[in-house]
Design a protein around this motif. Structure first.
Motif, short mmCIF file in Angstrom:
data_model
loop_
_atom_site.label_atom_id
_atom_site.label_comp_id
_atom_site.label_asym_id
_atom_site.label_seq_id
_atom_site.Cartn_x
_atom_site.Cartn_y
_atom_site.Cartn_z
N LYS A 210 0.83 -1.20 0.00
CA LYS A 210 0.00 0.00 0.00
C LYS A 210 0.87 1.25 0.00
CE LYS A 210 -3.70 -2.28 2.63
NZ LYS A 210 -4.58 -2.20 3.83
N GLU A 211 0.27 2.35 -0.46
CA GLU A 211 0.89 3.67 -0.45
C GLU A 211 2.32 3.64 -1.02
OE1 GLU A 211 0.33 5.95 3.18
OE2 GLU A 211 -1.35 4.64 3.74
N VAL A 212 2.43 3.05 -2.20
CA VAL A 212 3.74 2.92 -2.86
C VAL A 212 4.16 4.28 -3.41
CG1 VAL A 212 5.01 1.79 -4.70
CG2 VAL A 212 3.23 0.53 -3.45
N LYS A 213 5.41 4.65 -3.15
CA LYS A 213 5.93 5.94 -3.62
C LYS A 213 7.31 5.74 -4.24
CE LYS A 213 3.65 8.37 0.21
NZ LYS A 213 3.88 9.15 1.44
N PHE A 214 7.48 6.26 -5.45
CA PHE A 214 8.78 6.33 -6.09
C PHE A 214 9.18 7.80 -6.19
CE2 PHE A 214 7.56 2.19 -7.94
CZ PHE A 214 8.74 1.49 -7.77
N LEU A 215 10.46 8.08 -5.97
CA LEU A 215 10.99 9.42 -6.16
C LEU A 215 12.27 9.35 -6.97
CD1 LEU A 215 10.59 10.92 -2.56
CD2 LEU A 215 9.16 11.42 -4.56
N GLU A 216 12.49 10.36 -7.81
CA GLU A 216 13.74 10.42 -8.56
C GLU A 216 14.89 10.92 -7.70
OE1 GLU A 216 13.55 12.15 -12.44
OE2 GLU A 216 11.50 11.43 -12.79
N ALA A 217 14.57 11.57 -6.59
CA ALA A 217 15.60 12.04 -5.65
C ALA A 217 15.91 10.93 -4.65
CB ALA A 217 15.11 13.28 -4.91
N PRO A 218 17.17 10.80 -4.23
CA PRO A 218 17.51 9.78 -3.25
C PRO A 218 16.98 10.13 -1.87
CG PRO A 218 19.41 11.13 -3.72
CD PRO A 218 18.34 11.56 -4.69
N PRO A 219 16.73 9.14 -1.01
CA PRO A 219 16.29 9.43 0.35
C PRO A 219 17.43 10.03 1.17
CG PRO A 219 16.56 7.06 0.04
CD PRO A 219 16.81 7.70 -1.28
N GLU A 220 17.08 10.65 2.28
CA GLU A 220 18.09 11.21 3.18
C GLU A 220 18.99 10.08 3.70
OE1 GLU A 220 18.78 14.30 3.98
OE2 GLU A 220 17.19 15.16 2.73
N ALA A 221 20.30 10.25 3.59
CA ALA A 221 21.25 9.20 3.97
C ALA A 221 21.17 8.88 5.45
CB ALA A 221 22.67 9.61 3.59
N ALA A 222 20.84 9.87 6.28
CA ALA A 222 20.87 9.67 7.74
C ALA A 222 19.86 8.64 8.21
CB ALA A 222 20.62 11.01 8.44
N VAL A 223 18.77 8.45 7.46
CA VAL A 223 17.73 7.52 7.92
C VAL A 223 18.23 6.09 7.99
CG1 VAL A 223 16.74 6.97 5.66
CG2 VAL A 223 15.28 6.99 7.67
N PHE A 224 19.28 5.77 7.23
CA PHE A 224 19.80 4.40 7.19
C PHE A 224 20.90 4.15 8.23
CE2 PHE A 224 18.50 5.60 2.83
CZ PHE A 224 17.40 4.77 2.72
N GLU A 225 21.36 5.20 8.87
CA GLU A 225 22.44 5.05 9.85
C GLU A 225 21.89 4.51 11.17
OE1 GLU A 225 25.61 5.50 9.02
OE2 GLU A 225 24.84 5.94 7.01
N LYS A 226 22.71 3.73 11.85
CA LYS A 226 22.31 3.13 13.13
C LYS A 226 22.03 4.23 14.16
CE LYS A 226 25.32 1.21 15.98
NZ LYS A 226 25.02 1.84 17.29
N PRO A 227 20.82 4.25 14.73
CA PRO A 227 20.52 5.27 15.74
C PRO A 227 21.01 4.85 17.13
CG PRO A 227 18.59 3.92 15.32
CD PRO A 227 19.66 3.44 14.37
N ASP A 228 21.01 5.79 18.04
CA ASP A 228 21.34 5.47 19.43
C ASP A 228 20.37 4.42 19.96
OD1 ASP A 228 23.34 7.35 19.35
OD2 ASP A 228 22.14 8.93 20.29
N GLY A 229 20.90 3.44 20.66
CA GLY A 229 20.07 2.39 21.23
C GLY A 229 19.96 1.16 20.36
N ALA A 230 20.34 1.28 19.09
CA ALA A 230 20.30 0.13 18.18
C ALA A 230 21.61 -0.65 18.26
CB ALA A 230 20.06 0.58 16.75
N THR A 231 21.58 -1.88 17.78
CA THR A 231 22.77 -2.73 17.78
C THR A 231 22.98 -3.31 16.39
OG1 THR A 231 21.47 -4.64 18.54
CG2 THR A 231 22.62 -3.33 20.22
N PHE A 232 24.24 -3.44 15.98
CA PHE A 232 24.52 -4.14 14.73
C PHE A 232 24.27 -5.63 14.89
CE2 PHE A 232 27.32 -0.37 13.82
CZ PHE A 232 26.66 0.03 12.67
#
Length: 234
Positions: A210-232
């Motif tokens: 549902k609610e499929v979205k394509f964009l020609e612009a790349p997503p913000e890189a920071a969203v993929f970085e490990k946040p505080d509290g997360a573990t690899f």
């Protein structure tokens, strides 16, 4: 001319499948993909950087990310994640992005025996991977298409991630309904089937995108970085 050269690298049948779904040129214009899947306790939202294949999955109780090198897991509360984040971080993206992900580098193509289901015959293209491609290079896929429209109808696939050994057992997904988003024909409803003797039998479960979205612009890189509290995840 560059696109023509690229298309000439593929077998004629799968080139027609790509075209039936909007074409590789349009797919390659897109840099960002987002979709939602309904779960029992809310939505699962997946965001993918289509160029770098970084991913972020937001679930009611967890978040999973892939920063381009490592997978991480964030527990939002005291509920433990029951699955395998490394296996799951790009799983639904891969099924959703058919047939276009079958144009990735390192893929080998061959003709497969047609699938006959309920009296109709679907020609097949078998996909295997060169050694060292991805987490599970021994995985195999067979794309089955409608012989008239060249639209994808079925996907058969093996799973080698856990055993690390080639499998002779195929799982089956029917690409039951499609939706058009930014000119691309992408899945709306997938149906996983039970199987016997490497043939689909009865419906097991459904997933709707549902609610499929394509964009020609790349997503913000920071969203993929490990946040505080997360573990690899190893």
């Amino acid at each position: 001319m560059k696109k023509e050269i690229e298309l000439n690298q593929f077998p004629k049948a799968i080139t027609k499948v790509f075209k039936a779904h909007g074409g590789l040129a349009l797919w390659h214009k897109m840099h960002s993909l987002e979709f939602k899947i309904q779960k029992q306790k809310g939505y699962e939202v997946t965001l993918t950087d289509l160029r770098r294949r970084k991913s972020f999955i937001d679930l009611p109780h967890h978040s999973i990310g892939y920063d381009g090198t490592k997978v991480w897991l964030l527990n939002k509360d005291t509920i433990d994640y029951k699955g395998n984040p490394k296996f799951y971080h790009n799983l639904m993206f891969y099924f959703f992005a058919m047939p276009f992900v079958l144009a990735d580098d390192g893929i080998m193509y061959s003709e497969a025996k047609p699938l006959v289901y309920e009296g109709k015959e679907y020609p097949g293209v078998k996909i295997t991977y060169n050694s060292g491609v991805g987490e599970s290079p021994d995985d195999e896929y067979i794309l089955y298409y409608d012989p008239n429209s060249y639209q994808m109808v079925w996907l058969a696939y093996t799973v080698t991630y856990f055993s690390k050994e080639k499998s002779k057992t195929y799982h089956f997904i029917k690409y039951d309904t499609w939706q058009s988003v930014e000119g691309l024909k992408v899945p709306k409803t997938l149906i996983w089937f039970n199987y016997e003797k490497n043939l689909p039998t009865t419906e097991r479960n459904r997933v709707e995108f549902k609610e499929v979205k394509f964009l020609e612009a790349p997503p913000e890189a920071a969203v993929f970085e490990k946040p505080d509290g997360a573990t690899f995840v190893d």
